[in-house]
Write a protein that holds these residues in place. Structure first.
Motif, PDB file in Angstrom:
ATOM      1  N   UNK A 178       0.828  -1.213   0.000  1.00 33.83           N
ATOM      2  CA  UNK A 178       0.000   0.000   0.000  1.00 33.83           C
ATOM      3  C   UNK A 178       0.860   1.260   0.000  1.00 33.83           C
TER       4      UNK A 178
ATOM      5  N   UNK B  43       3.753   1.552  -1.342  1.00 33.90           N
ATOM      6  CA  UNK B  43       4.377   1.704  -2.655  1.00 33.90           C
ATOM      7  C   UNK B  43       3.425   2.326  -3.668  1.00 33.90           C
ATOM      8  N   UNK B  44       2.155   2.029  -3.535  1.00 37.72           N
ATOM      9  CA  UNK B  44       1.218   2.483  -4.571  1.00 37.72           C
ATOM     10  C   UNK B  44       0.366   3.670  -4.142  1.00 37.72           C
TER      11      UNK B  44
ATOM     12  N   UNK C 264       0.421   6.868  -3.553  1.00 40.13           N
ATOM     13  CA  UNK C 264       0.331   8.152  -4.252  1.00 40.13           C
ATOM     14  C   UNK C 264      -0.269   8.028  -5.649  1.00 40.13           C
ATOM     15  N   UNK C 265      -0.302   6.832  -6.178  1.00 38.82           N
ATOM     16  CA  UNK C 265      -0.861   6.655  -7.518  1.00 38.82           C
ATOM     17  C   UNK C 265      -2.344   6.294  -7.486  1.00 38.82           C
ATOM     18  N   UNK C 266      -2.892   6.083  -6.307  1.00 43.32           N
ATOM     19  CA  UNK C 266      -4.285   5.635  -6.228  1.00 43.32           C
ATOM     20  C   UNK C 266      -5.245   6.788  -6.512  1.00 43.32           C
ATOM     21  N   UNK C 267      -6.424   6.453  -7.036  1.00 43.90           N
ATOM     22  CA  UNK C 267      -7.442   7.496  -7.174  1.00 43.90           C
ATOM     23  C   UNK C 267      -7.905   7.948  -5.792  1.00 43.90           C
TER      24      UNK C 267
ATOM     25  N   UNK D  28     -10.157   5.816  -3.372  1.00 48.71           N
ATOM     26  CA  UNK D  28      -9.496   4.677  -2.706  1.00 48.71           C
ATOM     27  C   UNK D  28      -8.513   5.185  -1.647  1.00 48.71           C
TER      28      UNK D  28
END
Lengths: 68, 242
Positions: free
Chosen positions: A28, A30-31, A33-36, A39
């Protein structure tokens, strides 16, 4: 409201200290900042409430007053 | 579920006392009541001690329930992330390329690639430690194939996608799998061509999700296609007499 990565990192640190699985949270982090945004909000809320609920289990229960 | 409730330790059984024999001598360190009495002699409230133990046990169960519930919520978010990413990619690339994405996504499981590669790497290392060189060599090659094919999927998507989805794939797949990606060229092609796979290796591939009969039948030769597309081509031998 979305939380910053630093806030999420803080929750993760607390949760891992309280016994959570660090491997799952590494994903979580790692990803995040890229999530919409929706979410991000959901994930932030999930972690915040878990920290609060777990902290409550550490609080001493109120002592029952004994009759004198 | 990512978090598993630890199993409770088995309860200790009371020792059997043969008929007619005397009671065994009490062990002050093991008998909970005597232990409590010792505490009482030291000024502690024995009842409070027992209540504390009960409260600790209750706390432990309460905490386990909270963690399990929150973990379930997050697991459902994996599905949302995947759906969002796939949807945004398809919108960006249009229907023709979206179909290709379906092919690739259908073949290689996307969920939790970090754990997927981690398992592959651990199994690869353990195989080498066992010194089972023939089976180990095969297993290690399959591990590399897992990493390479996963990275190949990411590469496929990166070449055709745009927007935020690019960074999620890059971070999740490339960052984690990068250390294994360099080694799998030969094994990838071998895996696509060889159908005689020993049970250990087959079991490994099934466990890691690297291979399934359904996928193989649905997308014949996809491993080789991926290899041809993404792996550097072998240097051609110099022409005779050149």
């Amino acid at each position: 409201m979305t939380k910053t990565l630093a806030e999420i990192q803080k929750y993760v640190d607390q949760l891992v200290k309280m016994g959570e699985d660090p491997e799952e949270f590494s994903f979580w982090l790692a990803v995040y900042e890229t999530l919409p945004d929706d979410i991000k909000v959901e994930l932030g809320s999930n972690m915040e409430s878990e920290v609060k609920e777990l902290e409550q289990t550490f609080q001493p229960k109120p002592t029952v007053a004994t009759a004198t | 579920m990512f978090w598993q409730k630890p199993e409770k330790p088995p309860k200790a059984e009371a020792p059997e006392i043969p008929p007619g024999s005397s009671q065994p001598e009490a062990n002050l360190n093991e008998d909970p009541i005597l232990k409590t009495e010792t505490r009482a002699a030291q000024g502690e409230d024995p009842q409070a001690g027992l209540e504390n133990i009960a409260a600790m046990k209750e706390n432990h169960e309460q905490r386990a329930n909270i963690m399990a519930e929150k973990s379930r919520e997050r697991a459902s978010m994996f599905g949302k992330v995947d759906a969002w990413m796939t949807s945004s990619v398809k919108k960006a690339v249009g229907p023709q390329l979206a179909e290709k994405i379906d092919d690739v996504l259908g073949w290689i499981p996307f969920y939790d690639p970090a754990k997927h590669l981690w398992k592959a790497e651990v199994m690869w290392q353990e195989t080498w430690k066992d010194k089972k060189l023939s089976a180990g060599e095969k297993a290690s090659r399959m591990a590399q194939s897992v990493a390479l094919s996963t990275a190949a999927k990411a590469e496929t998507m990166l070449t055709i996608m745009s927007g935020g989805a690019e960074s999620i794939v890059k971070k999740v797949l490339f960052k984690i799998g990068g250390n294994l990606v360099d080694h799998g060229a030969e094994s990838l092609i071998e895996a696509s061509e060889r159908r005689e796979i020993d049970p250990q290796t087959q079991n490994f591939m099934n466990k890691t999700g690297a291979w399934s009969k359904e996928n193989d039948e649905k997308h014949p030769g996809i491993l080789k296609k991926l290899a041809e597309k993404f792996l550097p081509s072998q240097p051609q031998p110099a022409a005779a007499g050149a």
